[in-house]
Structures are given as C-alpha cells and as structure tokens.
Design an enzyme around this catalytic site. Structure first.
Site: not given
Ligand code: HEM
Length: 354
Positions: A86, A90, A96, A100, A115, A185, A215, A264
């Site tokens: 993630r 971010h 970019g 940062s 963040n 997003p 996700h 999983t």
């Molecule tokens: C499509 C748009 C996306 C949205 C709206 C989004 C939003 C979010 C949100 C809200 C969380 C949970 C944050 C929290 O409450 O702690 C999350 C977790 C996560 N996102 Fe996304 N995300 C997006 C795309 C991506 C992309 C492109 C990646 C990586 C390639 C990614 C990887 C992850 C990962 C691995 C987690 C879990 C992080 C952790 O366990 O610490 N996400 N995302």
C-alpha cells in the site's frame, strides 16, 4: 481469449477518453477553499518507460541494494508486508514515486488522514540504514519503497508474483498533506471517480482492476467502510448481508481492524475477484468494479470464470503476471531522475537540507 482481446481494446479506448475527466475531490480533507487553488495532478503523465529508470540500475553502483531490501522485507510481519504494498501506491499517487510519503513533519503527506494507517515505515528505515552503511548516498528511498513493494508482493503471493523493478528514482523534497486529498481515491468512490483518479496517473481500467486485487491482503479500520454497513442503501453493489451483519457486530466494539479478505487474509491472490462478485468486499470502490461491462468483465476473468473451461487454471497465472506489470507501470508515475527536483536522501524521513 478472443473476449479478452476485445476487453483489452475497449480498455485502452476507454482509458484514453477518461483522461479528459476532471479530477474529483478525494478523501481525508474537507473540500478546499476555491479562493485558494491547489495544483491538480497532471492528466495522463508520460507512460513507461520512465526516462532514466532501468532494471538492474544498482548492479554497478551498489550491487547488494536489492538483496538488502529483500532481507528487510523477509523479516517483516504479514501485516507490514501488506503495508508495504500500500505504501508504494500511496507514494506513487501523490507527487509521484519519490518517497514524499516518507517525509515526517507538520502537514506532510504522512500526517494526512488516509496515510495515518500506513505501516511498514520501519522496514524501509532498516533497509535504508543498512544501505547507507554499504553504499552511502547511492540508493534512493523511492527505489527502496519500489523494491519493498515488489518483495512484499512476492512473499505474500508465495513467490508467484515476481518482476524486475526499473530503478533510478530520486527522492522528492515536497510533501504536503493537502495533496493526498486530490490524488488518493476514497473508499466510498464510485467507478467514475476511481477510474478518473487512476486515469489522471496514466493508469487504465485494467490497471485499476488488477491493482485493486491488493485488497486480498491486509486490513482495514471500521471507519473506512461504515457507509456500507446497515442501514446502507440496498443497491446492487451493497455489501453481502451476512458479512455486513458480522462486521456491524465486530465494529460495534469500537475502533477495530478487520481483514480485507475473509477467506485468504494474508495471501495476495485472486480470491479478491471472487469476493467482489459475491459482494464480500469492504469498500464501494471494490464493489463498484462490477458496475460497468468492461470492469466487470475483467473481474469475472480474474475470478477464474472466463473462458469457462480454462478460466479456473488460467486466471491466477495471468493475474500474477498482470499485477507485476501494473506495479511497474504505477512505478513510472511522476519519477524524478536527478536534481533539482530530486536528491538521494541520507535518511528517508527527512530531506538532506531541511
Ligand atoms: C482503487 C482505489 C483504492 C481505494 C479506494 C483504496 C482504499 C483503501 C482503504 C480505505 C484501505 C484501509 C485503510 C484503513 O482503514 O486502515 C486500504 C487498504 C489497503 N490497500 Fe487500498 N485502496 C485502493 C487501491 C489500492 C491499490 C492500488 C493498492 C496497491 C497496489 C492498495 C493496497 C492496499 C493494501 C495492501 C491495504 C491493506 C494495508 C494494511 O493492511 O496495512 N490499495 N485501501
């Protein structure tokens, strides 16, 4: 495969159209004051290969660079590894891929709401400290973040995701909390919003569907999906009722974290796409991938449903490969390859001359 080719053509056509969309507000901040304009991200920045980046960039400058990062990631927990995947996203979407997101201090990206739940910083700092000893002033924090994202993906997919990371990025010296608002997003976004925010980074619908597969690992805090819990509207993308009831129960205990993939949890795999189809996903941005023919087609394909006789075997293989390619493409966003925009920081949390 013919269907796949048609989808691919449609994806590229639509993505060129969506680059003309304006950027909507993201999340984490109230809408900015119109009398104080903030810069918007560039629409459709140049795509790969980013000038100056190459696979094996450190081979003659610091041969142990990638090994050192790999070792640091290997010792991390599954949660930190998810955090590292993630972190790369971010970092790249805001200013970019220039580290940062790592800069500390008041009103930096790191202090912005989306963040606050990032993790994995210690892993990056450990790798950087080791590399500063081995080859001082050579390996950028931005490249460490990119390597770590790859190594975490490799580990969480049991070695099935693997790709060469083009490197040679420099570290940026600008980090503003407000930039996260325009560029990341939000979880409540619908397909139009999410598509437009990816298109602004030069990423098309297929990249978006592929990368959203991240996700399938990690966790989320309850406040990221309360809009999807009862009494949320019962739409075609509403959360599956049993999951919604379970989460209502779990989240009533206060501020807790839940796995993003209940089947999983710690494996980076195609289970995410099955979850999207059965509406067992946390965010509207996930669920809304079924709301267009194009993105639903990709979801169905990666879930292993198309073509029906081969899909089950083909899908994981194709997705592992596509995920690596999309990560490389994301890694080209807004790259800095030298001064004055970039430097090689000696500590990842601070610019060299604050
Ligand atoms: C499509 C748009 C996306 C949205 C709206 C989004 C939003 C979010 C949100 C809200 C969380 C949970 C944050 C929290 O409450 O702690 C999350 C977790 C996560 N996102 Fe996304 N995300 C997006 C795309 C991506 C992309 C492109 C990646 C990586 C390639 C990614 C990887 C992850 C990962 C691995 C987690 C879990 C992080 C952790 O366990 O610490 N996400 N995302």
């Amino acid at each position: 495969m013919a269907k796949l080719a048609v989808l691919a053509v449609l994806a590229s056509l639509l993505s060129s159209v969506s680059c003309e969309f304006s950027i909507y507000a993201g999340y984490g901040y109230p809408p900015p004051n119109p009398s104080q304009p903030y810069p918007l991200p560039p629409a459709c920045p140049p795509l790969s290969p980013a000038p100056g980046l190459k696979v094996g960039y450190y081979a003659d400058k610091c041969p142990c660079a990638e090994d050192v990062v790999r070792d640091a990631v290997r010792n991390a927990t599954a949660g930190e590894k998810a955090g590292l995947v993630r972190l790369f996203f971010h970092d790249c979407f805001v200013q970019g891929c220039d580290a940062s997101v790592l800069l500390s201090g008041p009103q930096t990206e790191r202090t912005a709401f989306p963040n606050l739940s990032l993790r994995g910083f210690e892993v990056i700092d450990a790798a950087k400290a080791a590399l500063e000893k081995a080859c001082p002033g050579v390996v950028s924090c931005a490249d460490i973040v990119a390597f770590a994202g790859r190594d975490a993906s490799y580990s969480l997919s049991d070695g099935k995701i693997n790709y060469g990371v083009p490197a040679g990025r420099y570290d940026g010296n600008v980090s503003r909390d407000i930039d996260t608002f325009f560029n990341l997003p939000p979880p409540f976004g619908d397909l139009n919003l999410t598509t437009a925010m990816f298109a602004a980074k030069g990423l098309n619908e297929n990249d978006m569907v592929v990368l959203s597969g991240a996700h399938s690992i990690g966790r989320s805090s309850c406040n990221s999906f309360t809009d999807r819990l009862p009494p949320a509207a019962n739409s075609s993308t509403a959360m599956e009722p049993i999951l919604a009831a379970d989460l209502t129960n779990t989240c009533s205990a206060g501020s807790v974290n839940v796995p993003q993939d209940f089947k999983t949890a710690d494996t980076l795999d195609i289970q995410y796409y099955k979850n999207v189809l059965s509406r067992d996903v946390l965010f509207n941005s996930d669920a809304s991938l079924t709301t267009s023919l194009l993105t639903n087609g990709w979801v169905d394909f990666y879930a292993g449903n198309r073509p029906s006789f081969l899909g089950k075997y083909l899908a994981p293989f194709v997705w592992h490969n596509d995920f690596g390619e999309a990560m490389v493409k994301m890694g080209n966003i807004g790259v800095k390859t030298g001064p004055p925009q970039g430097e090689i920081r000696s500590k990842c949390w601070s610019v060299n001359n604050p």
